[in-house]
Each structure stands twice: as C-alpha cells, then as structure tokens.
Design a protein around this motif. Structure first.
Motif: not given
Length: 487
Positions: A27-54
């Motif tokens: 089931v994993d292999l069926a889509g192996r050649d596709v690379v997907v970026t899922t993008g989100f827009i959030i209506d605030a400035r977020l703490d990059v360091k906290k995002l990475e650490e968590t």
C-alpha cells in the motif's frame, strides 16, 4: 528457482547495525514516485525554535518511524528507523526563513482572497504560486533524492511573517497518506498546547498491519475497478493518454471553495426529494459535494466518453487486521497509523455527457450506494488490499477510450480545526490565536500527469475547500460554460 540462481551471483546486503528495519507495505509502494508537500497558513507569527523542538521530540518519542530513512535493500524498499536520533541523525530536516514584516507585498503572491473569502456561492481560482514558502530549495524532489543515505523522510520548512506563518511538510507518498499527515499534525497540536507527551497516543515503530496481506491468496483477484492491460490494449491506452496530453499540455492546479450553507441547501433538497418518495435512503454532505463537483465540472462535455470515478477509502477503522500478530481475529488498526492505509472504490462507469442531465440526487445516490455496498463487503476489501500488496502487475484506472477521476476526501482529518496558539509569539506586545486558515497540497513526480485527480483538503467555519487538477484547455472550456464562477 530464480531466487536460488540470483543468490549465486549477488551477495545480499545485510541489515544496518544502527537502525531498525521495517519493510514498506504494498500500500505504501503504490505512491512511491510521488513527492507531496502539504502546506498550512496560520494567522499568527509562530516561534520557529519551539516548532522545531516540539516536532522533533514528537517524532523521536511517539512516531519514530516518521524519522526513518528510506532504503532499497536487496530489491525491497524499507524504512530504516535509527536506533538513536542526534545532531548527525536528526529525526526530521527542518529549515526556516524569518521575515520581520507583514506578508502582503507586491513581490509576493496575494493570499487574502483565500484567507478572507466570504462569497455565498462556490468559486474556483488558480492555486497561488506559494510553494517556496512551504518547501526549501534543499528539499528532496524525487524518490531518488529520498534514497540518498541519511536523508530524513520528513522535511519541514517554515516561513514566518509578522501576521502569518507558512509551514510545509514534504515527504514521498510512500511515507504518508493524507490521514497519516492529519494524525501527526493533531498530535503536534496537542504537544504545543501543553499536553504531556506520555498522554499523546503514538505509533509503535514496528507495527505492520498489512503483513498478512503480502502472500497471494488462492484465486487471485485484480483490484476492483482497475485494469490489467496487455498487448494492443495497453499500447492503445498509452497512445491515447499521450495524445490527450499533447493536445492540452499545460496542467493547472485549481482551488475550489464551496460554502457550507450552499452545500447544506443542496443536501436538504436531495433529502426532501427522497422523503417525498417515502424512500429510506439517505445521502451525506460529502456524497452531495462529490455529486455537485462531477455534475458541475463536466457540464461542458457533450461526448459519450466513459468516465471511471475512483474514490479513496480509509482502512484504519475497519476490522481487517489481526488483533495480535499471528491471530485470526480481525480488528481495526489498534494505534495511530501514519503510513498509507487507503485503497479506492470505483463507481460504475458512466458516459460523461450524461452527468449534465442527471439530477444531483441521482448522482449522490449512486455514490452513497456504492460506498455502502463496498464498506459492507469486508472480504472484497481484503481481496483489494491483497491485490495492491501483491505489486505483481501494472494496473490502469480505465480501459482505452475512457477517462478517469481519482478523488480523495480529507474532511474527517480536521485540518481546518488545527490551532497552533501554543507556538504563537507576541507581535506589538500582543499574542492572538494561531488558527489554520488555509491548507493546500503540491504533488510532484518525474513526468507524472496529475490531471483528473483532486482532494477535499479541509473545511473551515464557512466553507469546504478542494484542490483539483486538469489541463488548461479543460479549465477554459469549463469557464466558458458559465456553471462556476472563476476568480
């Protein structure tokens, strides 16, 4: 016999000493050649360091397979889960760009029409060219890139502005399906909100729910609705498909917004018709949504080309998997599961020119009946899963002379309800809510056409949002038909 001969000339590569090995499922292999970026827009400035650490902590402690490396060893794709994560072997690749200014600028694509939409009627627009805010230049772009040793399977890129934060999660489809992404995102939200890590359900690194489906069963069946084309029929399919692309070479991704009030009005009308007939049948809002899309988006078509519609089905909650390893008792997957766990069901082919004259009620009923029959046929679903896992033939979504539409629905994933207030930083001395305002997805693959595919990505308080891909000339014909407002 072949394996014996092969062993005489090839020395098998041993498993790594510094990682745990989990074979990728069919089931994993069926889509192996596709690379997907899922993008989100959030209506605030977020703490990059906290995002990475968590996020790194969440992957390391609760979803270690998300921190795996992809390997092709002895002809088999495998997840290699590091025994330990450290600076040289990070759980995820994380990049960021900090812009100390508001997003709106003449040098950047506008997004206000997406974030502040309020129309009471459905509309469609081009997907804005905002990929660079979700994906860094160093992000892998192909399956081959992800096979480079010590390349994390998840790449996160964050672009921070004073009023908005963009972040994207990129991986090969071999790692995630859409529900898998949603599972990881909701767990991340809980950690940012202050929930104790031990209270957040995780995914065991060694869970393999599809192991029992890897062996061919007697009386092997092809995945229903898909075709094993050989000889002239395969040649005919390829020639027709290439000719269609030559005639309409530019592929365009569109955003479709359907107000919830509009959708509920259409559903109410369908249910009133059924009630007047004293019918006990029913349709859901997602059935009506898909029926509306097919009826509206093919309204310009007057040719009788057969249309084969495929709808994805999430398997996680179905009693298809051994409750315990080796057990014959079947149950749903017992823990959160981020890898692929979907197959597709198929509607009966219909001439595409009949959709414009069919009532919304009849199209929605066809969809609901097929879904109900499919989900009640566990033996048939198991056969479809076994077919996908067998990976022993190339299958096609329709026969020569037809066309297809493959649609996924992520409304149940709740991506529009995510709140990242736990990572918000003050701007001008004020810290507000950090809601997800927009969700998108960018698939890419080596020379792969995505036309005919689409996904219901999320819903907010007012509307349901879809991404759809078709050729530019197809979109232009639909625009001229006047059945849908184009922004």
């Amino acid at each position: 016999m072949f394996s014996r001969l092969r062993s005489l000339f090839f020395t098998p590569t041993p498993p790594p000493n510094d990682a745990r090995v989990v074979p990728c499922s069919g089931v994993d292999l069926a889509g192996r050649d596709v690379v997907v970026t899922t993008g989100f827009i959030i209506d605030a400035r977020l703490d990059v360091k906290k995002l990475e650490e968590t996020f790194s902590l969440l992957v390391e402690q609760k979803f270690p397979r998300a921190g795996a490396r992809l390997a092709l060893r002895n002809g088999t794709y495998e997840f290699h889960v590091p025994n330990t994560f450290d600076a040289q072997t990070p759980a995820v690749a994380f990049t960021a760009a900090d812009h100390c200014e508001p997003y709106a600028s003449s040098t950047r694509p506008p997004v206000s029409h997406l974030l502040n939409a309020s129309s009471s009627e459905p509309w469609i627009c081009s997907s804005p060219l905002i990929q660079p805010f979700f994906r860094s230049s160093s992000c892998p772009a192909s399956l081959k890139d992800f096979l480079v040793p010590n390349t994390p399977l998840i790449h996160v890129h964050v672009a921070v502005f004073d009023d908005l934060t963009f972040f994207g999660i990129t991986s090969t489809h071999l790692m995630f399906d859409a529900i898998g992404i949603s599972t990881l995102m909701h767990a991340w939200q809980r950690l940012l909100a202050g929930d104790a890590l031990e209270d957040i359900p995780g995914m065991p690194w060694d869970i393999e729910p599809f192991t029992s489906y890897t062996k061919p069963a007697p009386g092997y069946m092809l995945h229903r609705g898909w075709y094993d084309l050989v000889g002239f029929t395969k040649f005919s399919f390829i020639v027709r498909f290439i000719w269609k692309i030559i005639r309409d070479q530019k592929e365009e991704h569109k955003v479709v917004r359907i107000p919830k009030a509009y959708l509920e009005d259409r559903k109410r009308e369908v249910m009133e018709e059924l009630s007047a007939e004293e019918s006990k049948e029913w349709v859901g809002s997602s059935d009506v949504l898909m029926a509306w899309w097919f009826k509206t988006s093919y309204f310009d078509r007057t040719d009788p080309t057969p249309l084969h519609i495929h709808l994805t089905v999430n398997l996680r909650g179905m009693p298809l998997f051994p409750r315990l390893p080796g057990s014959t008792e079947l149950a749903p997957i017992s823990s959160p599961f981020i890898n692929n766990a979907v197959v597709s069901l198929s509607l009966p082919p219909m001439p595409v020119n009949t959709l414009r004259s069919m009532s919304l009620r009849n199209i929605a009923l066809i969809i609901r009946r097929v879904i109900t029959i499919y989900k009640n046929d566990l033996d048939g679903i198991a056969a479809d899963v076994r077919s996908v896992c067998a990976q022993n033939m190339q299958v096609f979504p329709h026969p020569p002379g037809a066309e297809y539409s493959l649609q996924s629905n992520l409304r149940s994933g709740g991506l529009g309800k995510l709140d990242f207030s736990g990572a918000a930083t003050p701007v001008g001395g004020k810290t507000g809510a950090a809601r997800v305002r927009y969700v998108t997805a960018f698939p890419q693959g080596p020379g792969m056409p995505f036309r005919g595919t689409g996904m219901v990505l999320f819903e907010d308080e007012k509307a349901v949002w879809m991404n759809q891909t078709r050729g530019a000339k197809e979109w232009e014909r639909l625009r001229k038909a006047g059945t849908l407002e184009f922004l």
